[in-house]
Write an enzyme that holds these catalytic residues in place. Sequence first.
Site, short mmCIF file in Angstrom:
data_model
loop_
_atom_site.label_atom_id
_atom_site.label_comp_id
_atom_site.label_asym_id
_atom_site.label_seq_id
_atom_site.Cartn_x
_atom_site.Cartn_y
_atom_site.Cartn_z
N GLU A 8 34.56 46.69 39.66
CA GLU A 8 33.45 46.52 40.59
C GLU A 8 32.89 47.85 41.09
OE1 GLU A 8 31.94 43.85 41.09
OE2 GLU A 8 33.32 42.25 40.56
N ASP A 68 39.75 42.41 33.92
CA ASP A 68 39.62 43.23 35.13
C ASP A 68 40.36 42.56 36.29
OD1 ASP A 68 37.76 41.17 35.04
OD2 ASP A 68 36.02 42.46 35.27
#
Length: 384
Positions: A133, A74
């Site tokens: 997130e 990520d």
Amino acid sequence: MTIEPLNLVRIRRQFHESPELALKEFQTHALLLSVIRSLPQNLLEIKTIPELPTALLVRVAGSHPHRTIGYRADIDALPVNEKTGLDFASKTPGIMHACGHDIHMTVALGILEYFANHQPQDNLIFFFQPAEESHSGSVRAFNANIFTNQFRPNEFYGLHSTPTLPAGVIGCRMGTLFAGTTEVNLKLTGKGGHAAYPQDANDMVVAQAYLITQLQTIVARNVNPIEGGVLTLGKVSAGNVRNVIADQAVIEGTIRGLTQKMILLIQQRVQQICEGTAQAFNCQVEVKMNQGGYLPVENDPTLTHELIQFMQSDSAIKFKKTPPAMTGEDFGFLLSKFPGTMFWLGVGATSSLHSATFNPDERAIQLGIDAVIKFLQNRMSKGA
């Protein structure tokens, strides 16, 4: 042409000082592309995604492929104002790599660099994912059909940094590694009025207080005590003036569960209790619950057993079995579509994830790279 090896610490620090929020990782994407294009290209195929412009897929062609193995990193940062005092601290006020995604990207690049120079037996897919997130980047990527044809993995792996383990220690467990999460938003609507005449109004502060206490019975009385379930109501608001009865009240919270069955149970009870409160107080209760892609990270039993066995058997790798975490990770969505495993990489930090002083030990980068390369080589040696 001689290609210089990557300076991974320098690259990590470049990521760290230039953090970007979910779906806005354009500078991060450009740096990733620049680094990847500096590698030998004969085995690589780079794929960008117009529907998700900050995402990136890189395929490494295997020599005698039995499968295609996916590896995810990520890339987004958090709305945190960094207070580490580092020379390479964030240059963007209010945004910080406080969850280790700069480490995740750098480890992935190190693994990619190795296999760009040493052809793997199986095909490898590296997925640099935006918006972990928030905004469920994994869901957006899957719905954009990016994992098709030669870019479709048969299995998926990913790691997450943790300050609770020393630098370079690998942690994993059978079963769920991360909980699934659900955002809960409740809005109560009644009738306002003068504080002196409550009989002419319908007080939503009273209804709100009742609803909060009833919702807290879900985990206490509907959830098996030996199973993992959490309902936290972290934000409440109602009213504006002390002598006016509030006609509206808001409750915001989060559900956490180690299985999707648990999350669905809590969601169902929230809905039922809200409906009962609406009837009991003759008011309206609007219920909005959003799970997005934040499903429990449920590791595949066979692949996880193999990973744990390998990590424990290699004397150069330090391994620890870890408990489940009640935090969320949208890699769980990918594991609902592909078998795979997520594991921890210890970074030995003294501050927690999402902290303004989170400062991972950079020695973890090479140790993590070495461990994952060894595991992938062992996995590829197994054949189909």
